[in-house]
Design a protein around this motif. Structure first.
Motif, PDB file in Angstrom:
ATOM      1  N   LYS A  44      71.890  62.615  11.350  1.00 25.11           N
ATOM      2  CA  LYS A  44      73.093  62.544  11.892  1.00 25.11           C
ATOM      3  C   LYS A  44      73.855  63.633  11.899  1.00 25.11           C
ATOM      4  CE  LYS A  44      73.133  57.534  11.593  1.00 25.11           C
ATOM      5  NZ  LYS A  44      73.994  56.426  11.037  1.00 25.11           N
ATOM      6  N   TYR A  61      72.649  63.542  16.826  1.00 21.32           N
ATOM      7  CA  TYR A  61      71.421  63.821  16.192  1.00 21.32           C
ATOM      8  C   TYR A  61      71.111  65.212  16.370  1.00 21.32           C
ATOM      9  CZ  TYR A  61      71.151  58.702  15.110  1.00 21.32           C
ATOM     10  OH  TYR A  61      71.503  57.597  14.906  1.00 21.32           O
ATOM     11  N   ASP A 104      75.221  57.834  17.322  1.00 20.80           N
ATOM     12  CA  ASP A 104      75.752  58.969  16.528  1.00 20.80           C
ATOM     13  C   ASP A 104      75.318  60.144  17.243  1.00 20.80           C
ATOM     14  OD1 ASP A 104      76.817  60.845  14.507  1.00 20.80           O
ATOM     15  OD2 ASP A 104      76.498  59.329  13.037  1.00 20.80           O
TER      16      ASP A 104
END
Length: 343
Positions: free
Chosen positions: A71, A122, A120
């Motif tokens: 992440k 990545y 999120d």
């Protein structure tokens, strides 16, 4: 085989943004900018990487290459929690597989059973001897939602009466193993053609095409495309509705005369034409049939006539737009004292 510098992995990630300012990128990754995913479903991330010339001699495609996903969080330098998948490990935070051939620089990856907490940015990293690299300048934004996005309906060309037209409905397919089913609701009979297609960014979508020949009766009728996504044992749906705008020549053209009964010479008579058309009628024309002759007598939606001798006869109107014309039935104007010789 782990990289010698693996124990400095997080420090390297944290500093890579600074170091990139002083040199070229060690690896260039191709990823979509964004993926919209359904809770409980899977997501396929199209991924490819390229090793620039200055580092290519370090890359050995014949040995085991590990792929790492993490992440891009402001806290990623504080611990290992941001590493969510490593293909060299048997147990990972995210259940998934790298389905691409890493030796051919294809890092396409599938993650299963994603949750809203998976939303999120990545990044991807490769690890092989003697080369390890992360492209910190490219990430994919994964957005996980409880409900799917609405499909998109597009029309190929003008929707015109008696002319075949194609309607297209497309819906994203972030989990190609379980693509959505597209269901049409149309005011006519149809046979859809469905296909799973690849987009320019290598993501997938489902396209459904319906070809039909509209009539003027379909004007301002609603059409709906519903996307049904299978997620576990349930389905999640989203739909898009639009109104058809059918272009057609004048229809239901009619003429009326008021007053309708026999009239006296010198009286006033109103003739009115009505018609339905899309686009609207641009020209109304009036004709009189008397003594076997047809004569154009006026133009306009309404025609006011101060009756004189010889005005008795049959009248009709024509309505015209860019698609053609419509003609009304003939209406009789009877004048008291005149002999009725219309033909």
């Amino acid at each position: 085989m782990a990289c010698p510098e693996n124990m400095f992995f997080l420090i390297g990630l944290f500093m890579s943004g600074v170091l990139a300012c002083f040199g070229k990128r060690d690896m260039i990754t191709t990823l979509p900018d964004r993926l919209d995913v359904l809770t409980g479903s899977c997501v396929q991330i199209p991924c490819a990487f390229y090793i620039p010339d200055q580092n290519y001699y370090k890359f050995n495609s014949t040995i085991l290459i590990s792929g790492v996903w993490f992440k891009k969080s402001p806290q990623f330098g504080e611990g290992l929690d941001n590493v969510i998948f490593n293909s060299s490990e048997t147990v990972n935070r995210y259940e998934g597989n790298i389905t691409g051939n890493m030796s051919q620089k294809n890092c396409t990856t599938v993650f299963f059973n994603v949750t809203t907490s998976s939303s999120d940015k990545y990044l991807f990293r490769i690890e092989s001897q003697p080369f390890c690299a992360t492209d910190t300048e490219k990430s994919v934004d994964i957005v996980v939602r409880d409900l799917p996005p609405s499909p998109i309906i597009t029309v190929s060309g003008e929707v015109k009466e008696e002319t075949a037209v194609s309607l297209n409905c497309s819906a994203v397919a972030p989990c190609p193993e379980h693509p959505p089913e597209l269901i049409w609701t149309l005011p006519t009979q149809f046979t859809p053609e469905n296909q799973l297609q690849e987009n320019p960014d290598q993501t997938k979508s489902v396209l459904s095409t319906v070809t039909f020949t509209p009539s003027y009766l379909h004007h301002e009728k609603n059409i709906t495309c519903t996307a049904v996504y299978p997620v576990g044992t349930i389905n999640k749906t989203a739909e898009h509705t639009m109104m058809l705008n059918v272009s057609f020549s004048p229809k239901n053209t009619s003429a009326s005369i008021s007053p309708a009964g026999p009239v006296l010479v010198g009286s006033c008579v109103n003739l009115t034409c009505s018609s339905t058309a899309n686009p609207p009628v641009t020209n109304f024309t009036w004709f009189q049939i008397s003594g076997g002759n047809t004569t154009q007598v006026a133009s306009g939606l309404s025609y006011t006539l101060n009756v004189t001798v010889g005005d008795g006869g049959l009248y009709y109107c024509e309505a015209r737009n860019s698609n053609g014309l419509g003609k009304s039935e003939e209406e009789k104007l009877a004048v008291k004292g005149e002999t009725e010789i219309f033909l």
